[in-house]
Design a protein around this motif. Structure first.
Motif, short mmCIF file in Angstrom:
data_model
loop_
_atom_site.label_atom_id
_atom_site.label_comp_id
_atom_site.label_asym_id
_atom_site.label_seq_id
_atom_site.Cartn_x
_atom_site.Cartn_y
_atom_site.Cartn_z
N GLN A 27 -3.54 0.15 0.93
CA GLN A 27 -2.40 0.22 1.82
C GLN A 27 -1.46 -0.96 1.57
N THR A 28 -0.18 -0.69 1.64
CA THR A 28 0.81 -1.76 1.49
C THR A 28 1.81 -1.66 2.64
N THR A 59 5.68 -3.11 3.67
CA THR A 59 6.88 -3.74 3.11
C THR A 59 7.91 -4.01 4.20
N SER A 72 -8.94 1.23 4.20
CA SER A 72 -8.48 -0.12 4.56
C SER A 72 -9.59 -0.92 5.21
N THR A 110 -3.49 -5.23 7.52
CA THR A 110 -2.71 -5.58 6.34
C THR A 110 -1.30 -5.88 6.80
N GLU A 153 -3.35 -12.98 4.72
CA GLU A 153 -4.19 -12.14 3.87
C GLU A 153 -5.65 -12.39 4.24
N THR A 167 0.27 4.73 2.70
CA THR A 167 -1.13 5.01 2.98
C THR A 167 -1.43 6.46 2.69
N TYR A 206 5.56 1.51 5.04
CA TYR A 206 4.17 1.34 4.64
C TYR A 206 3.75 2.50 3.75
#
Lengths: 116, 116
Positions: free
Chosen positions: B2-3, B5, B100, B105, A44, B27, B25
Motif C-alpha cells: 500500500q502507498t 501520496t 498491510s 502507512t 515509517e 491498495t 492511496y
C-alpha cells in the motif's frame, strides 16, 4: 489517564556510539509500535509488538537495531552502533485490544536523535 | 504494498477560511480504514478524523470533514473556519487488515500554515 511516555526527548551522540530509547504505552494497550520519522517525512514502521511478541519486524535494520518488550508493557529500542543516517525522530505508539475495529494509534511525543 | 501520496508539501490558509488537503492511496484490499493525523510542532501525533472504507457517508468531526472517493482512491480533508491552532503537519494514513499487516502507512505530510 497518562498518554504514551517516551524518553529521552532529545539525544545527541557521536557516530558509532550506542543509544537507547524507552517507551511506556498507555495502560492496558497490548499493541506497541516503534516508528522512525525522518525530517520532512511521514513515520515509517520499525517494529510492532502484540504483548511481548514482535509480530512485525520486517522493517527493522537488525544489524544495528534491536528492540525488546519484556513483560509486554514498556519497550526499549536500541541502536548500536549509530550512524549519521539514523538521525531522526523515533516515535512510539500503542493501541488497545480492540484496535482492529478502529485502527487508531496513540502516539508519544517522540525521541529526537542527532548523530554527529 | 500500500502507498499513500500527499501531493501538497505545503499549504496556507487565512484564519476563518476553508482549506482542503489532498491524499490518494493505492491498495488491492477491500476492507481498510483511512485517517488524517495532525502533528503540531511538539510532535505528538493526534487523530483528526477516521473513515471506514465500507461506509459511503463521508466522516465529519466538527470543523473537519473528508471527501472519500473509493473508486478514485482519493481521501481529502477539508478544514472549515480555520483557526491558528490548526497550524501543523497533517498526515494521511492507511490501515488495512490484509497485506498491510495491521500497520498504519503514512504519506509524507502536508505542512499547513494558518495566517492571521
Amino acid at each position: 489517564e497518562a498518554g504514551v511516555v517516551q524518553s529521552p526527548r532529545y539525544k545527541i551522540i557521536e557516530k558509532k556510539q550506542p543509544v537507547a530509547f524507552w517507551c511506556n504505552p498507555i495502560s492496558g494497550h497490548n499493541t506497541l509500535y516503534w516508528y522512525r520519522q525522518n525530517l520532512g517525512q511521514g513515520p515509517e514502521l520499525l517494529i510492532r509488538y502484540e504483548n511481548e511478541e514482535a509480530v512485525d519486524d520486517s522493517q527493522l535494520p537488525k544489524d544495528r537495531f534491536s528492540a525488546e518488550r519484556l513483560k509486554g508493557v514498556d519497550s526499549t529500542l536500541k541502536i548500536q552502533p549509530a550512524e549519521l543516517g539514523d538521525s531522526a525522530v523515533y516515535l512510539c505508539a500503542s493501541s488497545p485490544r480492540d484496535w482492529r475495529n478502529t485502527g487508531e494509534l496513540f502516539f508519544g511525543e517522540g525521541s529526537r536523535l542527532t548523530v554527529l | 504494498a500500500q502507498t499513500v501520496t500527499q501531493s501538497q508539501p505545503e499549504m496556507s490558509v487565512q484564519e476563518a477560511e476553508t482549506v482542503t488537503l489532498s491524499c490518494t492511496y493505492d491498495t488491492s484490499e477491500s476492507d481498510y480504514y483511512l485517517f488524517w493525523y495532525k502533528q503540531p510542532p511538539s510532535r505528538q501525533m493526534i487523530l483528526v478524523i477516521r473513515q471506514e472504507a465500507y461506509k459511503q457517508q463521508n466522516a465529519t468531526e466538527n470543523r473537519f470533514s473528508v471527501n472519500f472517493q473509493k473508486a478514485a482512491k482519493s481521501f481529502s480533508l477539508k478544514i472549515s473556519d480555520s483557526q491558528l491552532g490548526d497550524a501543523a503537519m497533517y498526515f494521511c494514513a492507511y490501515f488495512g487488515s490484509g497485506g498491510s499487516n495491521y500497520k498504519l502507512t503514512f504519506g509524507k505530510g502536508t505542512l499547513l500554515t494558518v495566517n492571521p
